[in-house]
Design an enzyme around this catalytic site. Structure first.
Site, mmCIF file in Angstrom:
data_model
loop_
_atom_site.group_PDB
_atom_site.id
_atom_site.type_symbol
_atom_site.label_atom_id
_atom_site.label_comp_id
_atom_site.label_asym_id
_atom_site.label_seq_id
_atom_site.Cartn_x
_atom_site.Cartn_y
_atom_site.Cartn_z
ATOM 1 N N CYS A 102 43.517 36.044 31.941
ATOM 2 C CA CYS A 102 42.445 36.075 32.953
ATOM 3 C C CYS A 102 41.066 36.277 32.340
ATOM 4 C CB CYS A 102 42.670 37.187 33.954
ATOM 5 S SG CYS A 102 44.355 37.699 34.090
ATOM 6 N N THR A 189 42.051 42.222 24.877
ATOM 7 C CA THR A 189 43.337 41.864 25.479
ATOM 8 C C THR A 189 43.765 40.467 25.038
ATOM 9 O OG1 THR A 189 42.860 43.230 27.389
ATOM 10 C CG2 THR A 189 44.482 41.502 27.717
ATOM 11 N N HIS A 290 36.046 39.760 36.628
ATOM 12 C CA HIS A 290 37.204 40.416 36.020
ATOM 13 C C HIS A 290 37.710 41.557 36.905
ATOM 14 C CE1 HIS A 290 40.104 40.613 32.987
ATOM 15 N NE2 HIS A 290 39.758 41.789 32.499
ATOM 16 N N TYR A 294 41.913 42.045 38.899
ATOM 17 C CA TYR A 294 42.865 43.144 38.928
ATOM 18 C C TYR A 294 43.823 43.118 40.122
ATOM 19 C CZ TYR A 294 41.398 45.128 34.574
ATOM 20 O OH TYR A 294 41.182 45.311 33.230
ATOM 21 N N CYS A 296 46.271 41.560 39.488
ATOM 22 C CA CYS A 296 47.451 41.617 38.607
ATOM 23 C C CYS A 296 48.168 42.954 38.760
ATOM 24 C CB CYS A 296 47.034 41.402 37.162
ATOM 25 S SG CYS A 296 46.021 42.736 36.489
HETATM 26 FE FE1 SF4 Z 1 44.584 39.734 33.429
HETATM 27 FE FE2 SF4 Z 1 45.196 42.013 34.539
HETATM 28 FE FE3 SF4 Z 1 45.652 41.686 31.944
HETATM 29 FE FE4 SF4 Z 1 43.138 41.915 32.795
HETATM 30 S S1 SF4 Z 1 44.750 43.478 32.935
HETATM 31 S S2 SF4 Z 1 43.921 40.346 31.410
HETATM 32 S S3 SF4 Z 1 43.239 40.929 34.787
HETATM 33 S S4 SF4 Z 1 46.632 40.599 33.612
HETATM 34 FE FE FE Z 2 41.408 43.704 31.416
#
Ligand code: SF4
Ligand code: FE
Length: 483
Positions: A102, A189, A290, A294, A296
């Site tokens: 993401c 990430t 971003h 979330y 996610c």
């Molecule tokens: Fe994607 Fe959630 Fe990971 Fe951030 S924390 S990269 S929004 S999956």
């Molecule tokens: Fe993140």
């Protein structure tokens, strides 16, 4: 679009300089600690090929008209934004962890707006360069790392006054073909699962910090880039050969430090070069996108709630009214997380570039909820699990001819459930609430896309407090301008 296998092969071909636990990694795609994180990104490719999820995981490119993975798409309407939120939840609910892709999508969308706005004011050509880069990303279905967070050194000092000038990534040299940059980006990430690294400034810059106002994209294996993988709690369990003690047998996430040691960036890949007046806008747009992402966490929350219900049943406690109520509370909090992500998407608006942008206030309110609710959901999951979650013997003890039968006998719950399955579900809860996936589910919920205070500043800036006062005063008969 790439198949998951093609994606993994494409990462295998990269010549990345990666360090972990004191050694240089030769084969990152087969490394047992990193492989689950690669699998999680690969899920963004496999789900895109599943006809059930095609509508969420794919989109039509606004530049080529071709079918593309949504992670490379520029949102063209609110419906696209809503689909993005739903996609995040879906993949979180299938992987039970951070699937990493993401960040790059959010960087692409933020750049589509700010390159356009910068050109309008400064007569630059960043948007043309950006669209060319975007087409390349879409055409090859690439993973981009969105690299924003600098080490920041002494937080009380701006970049140019830091004792070590590299505490924020900066331009150190240039020639007619491009620039050389030095610095680091931390907490990155999915860094080593990415084909491209998109660098953006981490704060709003002033004139004195012009050399720090820089945005660009470089291939992840560009000369001068080094990755140092961050540790996660329980990460060495992945090296023990067994699987059960990992909790999640398939998926995980990773974060890394990225060091830029005088890395060359060609002109065509530069999207901001000292236009410090747009650094704040880029940070804000990226952060809001971003924060929307979330959703996610609602997906990972789905897995954790499923696990909590399962252990309640394995323990024979599922009918107890307080357990039922705790499951309801977990669902209430989890769906509230989802509501926030959907709301900021549905309330999106069109920017001058044509890109759809989330509602900034609602995106910040949503992320503020995310800094709290997963902790409460995790607390309830641990409450339902009981202490065994943290005192459980290892898989090896369960399999041992000496201790196996004892563990099997004494750690049995409900007679319809095997001791092994009871141990498995407890390990999964441990993984999400204390183990390696807790990086994503908890601490990243706190600090990812900006720490809680960053959202509170945005909330205070975005709410129209005067309008609220005006109505309150009118309703009780206080005249305008009366104290
Ligand atoms: Fe994607 Fe959630 Fe990971 Fe951030 S924390 S990269 S929004 S999956
Ligand atoms: Fe993140």
């Amino acid at each position: 679009m790439m198949t998951p296998k093609e994606y993994i092969d494409s990462i295998k071909k990269l010549d990345l300089t990666v360090y972990m636990s004191g050694r240089r990694l030769e084969n990152i795609t087969e490394d047992p600690v990193l492989r689950p994180s690669l699998n999680a990104v690969a899920a963004t490719y496999s789900l895109a090929q599943n006809s059930d999820f095609e509508d969420l995981l794919t989109a039509t490119s606004h530049i080529t008209g071709k079918k593309i993975n949504r992670f490379t798409h520029i949102h063209q309407n609110s419906e696209d934004l809503v689909k993005k939120s739903k996609m995040g939840r879906l993949i979180g609910s299938q992987t039970g962890c951070c699937f990493q892709r993401c960040v790059g999508m959010d960087a692409l969308n933020a750049l589509s707006i700010t390159t356009y706005n910068t050109d309008k004011k400064h007569g630059t050509e960043y948007n043309r360069r950006f669209l060319k880069f975007l087409e390349y990303v879409q055409e090859h279905d690439l993973v981009c790392d969105g690299a924003m967070t600098d080490p920041k050194g002494d937080r009380s000092l701006p970049p140019h006054r830091q004792k070590d000038p590299d505490m924020y990534l900066r331009i150190v040299d240039e020639n007619k073909d491009g620039i050389f940059v030095r610095g680091a980006k931390v907490h990155q990430t999915g860094a080593v699962n990415s084909h491209e690294i998109i660098v953006m400034p981490t704060i709003s810059m002033r004139e004195e910090d012009r050399d720090y106002a820089v945005a660009f994209a470089v291939p992840s294996d560009t000369k001068g880039i080094t990755y140092i993988i961050g540790r996660q709690s329980c990460d060495t369990r992945k090296m023990e050969g067994g699987l059960m003690d990992q909790g999640n047998l398939f998926f995980g996430g990773h974060e890394a430090m990225i060091i830029f040691d005088d890395v060359f960036v060609p002109n065509e890949r530069i999207f901001m070069l000292r236009e410090f007046d747009f650094s704040g806008e880029l940070v804000e747009k990226f952060a809001s996108y971003h924060r929307q992402s979330y959703a996610c966490k609602a997906g990972v929350g789905d897995v954790l709630i499923g696990a909590a219900q399962t252990i309640a049943e394995y323990n024979g406690a599922e009918k107890a009214s307080h357990i039922k109520d705790k499951i309801i509370e977990m669902n209430h909090l989890n769906e509230t997380i989802f509501c926030g992500s959907i709301a900021c998407a549905a309330e999106g608006h069109r920017e001058p570039s044509g890109t759809y942008m989330v509602n900034t206030l609602l995106a910040n309110v949503h992320k503020q909820n995310v800094t709290r609710f997963p902790y409460e959901i995790a607390r309830l999951a641990q409450d339902i699990s009981g202490g065994l979650m943290v005192t459980l013997p290892s898989e090896k003890d369960l399999k041992s001819p000496v201790t196996g039968a004892l563990i099997d006998k004494y750690l049995k719950g409900n007679e319809n459930t095997s001791t092994e399955n009871r141990m498995r579900i407890l390990r999964l809860i441990e993984n999400i609430t204390l183990g390696s996936a807790a990086v994503g589910y908890l601490t990243e919920s706190m600090h990812g896309a900006g720490s809680p205070q960053a959202q509170r500043i945005m909330i205070s800036r975005e709410v129209n407090i005067r309008e609220k006062q005006k109505v309150a005063k009118r309703l009780c008969g206080i005249r305008e301008n009366e104290k």
